[in-house]
Design an enzyme around this catalytic site. Sequence first.
Site, short mmCIF file in Angstrom:
data_model
loop_
_atom_site.label_atom_id
_atom_site.label_comp_id
_atom_site.label_asym_id
_atom_site.label_seq_id
_atom_site.Cartn_x
_atom_site.Cartn_y
_atom_site.Cartn_z
N ASP A 128 18.59 -7.72 13.05
CA ASP A 128 17.67 -7.19 14.07
C ASP A 128 16.79 -8.30 14.65
O ASP A 128 15.68 -8.05 15.11
CB ASP A 128 16.82 -6.06 13.49
CG ASP A 128 15.99 -6.50 12.28
OD1 ASP A 128 16.31 -7.56 11.71
OD2 ASP A 128 15.04 -5.80 11.91
N ASN B 148 17.63 2.54 9.54
CA ASN B 148 18.94 2.62 8.89
C ASN B 148 18.90 3.55 7.69
O ASN B 148 19.83 4.35 7.46
CB ASN B 148 19.41 1.23 8.46
CG ASN B 148 19.92 0.40 9.62
OD1 ASN B 148 20.46 0.95 10.58
ND2 ASN B 148 19.76 -0.90 9.53
N ASP C 71 11.73 -10.10 16.11
CA ASP C 71 12.21 -9.33 14.95
C ASP C 71 11.72 -7.89 15.09
O ASP C 71 10.55 -7.66 15.42
CB ASP C 71 11.69 -9.94 13.65
CG ASP C 71 12.25 -9.23 12.43
OD1 ASP C 71 13.39 -9.55 12.04
OD2 ASP C 71 11.54 -8.37 11.87
N HIS D 94 23.44 3.77 9.32
CA HIS D 94 23.71 2.51 10.02
C HIS D 94 24.32 2.73 11.40
O HIS D 94 24.08 1.92 12.32
CB HIS D 94 24.63 1.63 9.17
CG HIS D 94 23.93 1.00 8.00
ND1 HIS D 94 23.21 -0.16 8.10
CD2 HIS D 94 23.84 1.40 6.70
CE1 HIS D 94 22.69 -0.47 6.92
NE2 HIS D 94 23.05 0.46 6.06
#
Length: 290
Positions: free
Chosen positions: A214, A179, A171, A184
């Site tokens: 992610d 973001n 992760d 984005h």
Amino acid sequence: MAKISNSDLFDNLLTLIPAGIFWKDKDRRFLGANQMFLDYYGLNSVDEIIGKTDEDMGWHIDPTPFRNVELKVINNGETISNVPGQCIVKGMVRNIRASKRPLYSGGKIVGLIGYFMDVTDELAEKDWLASLSRTDELTGIFNRRAYSDIIIQYEEQYKQNHTDFVLYMIDLDGFKNVNDEFGHEYGNLVLKSVTKSLVFASADNCVLFRYGGDEFVILHQLQDEKEVQLIEKRIIRAIESPRNIEGTKVTIHGSIGCAQYSETTSVTALIELADKRMYEMKNSRKDHNK
């Protein structure tokens, strides 16, 4: 008229033929391969395979069909053509067709010679929707649906031959901040960049998936327990290497948790354990930063 030696002719043929060509001894150990073979597997030198079997290289989730075919060639003198199979290449499971025949010297079988061709794209064109459904649109790697299909193959191989494998749950830490700060579209560029790094880190017989958002998953069959930590360190280095994306320097950090199938009883328990360990790493990093 210029004379051409058999050696020169052989070398030119190996370069000309558009296939991965290889030859092995009677114990199925590699004796050599052409450049296309090396390029396909991302090898720098033929020395990386000399004296090793397919099992040593870890290219197949289930090596049994490949081994059985080669034993027929070597022991029975059979010629086998266009046998379908799968191999792990640069983080992906690819479809190939291989042909093999006995290698003779002095009238005796001393090994085998063969070639293979990648037919993944050809099969994908025939079943375009199925291929699309297994591919992550943004990064081009396998998606969560492909993960669900492929991990079953790993589980079956464990049940048949006790071939243990490890699952890494990855992760990206604080990716939401990327973001929020840059947008984005920029975040997507970062994900693509991280994916390229993970593909490189996964080149050693691993299969890479974008699990969602992610989050990424990597599967790897184990030949040695030491591989678990070595691959984890390689993954972290790949994620946290400095990046310059559209003129902006970005450093991404990642948390990772891993678990071996032998620690659990199912693929569900496996990913839950890896996920738990990943969050433990993430929380410990948060506590450290505080």
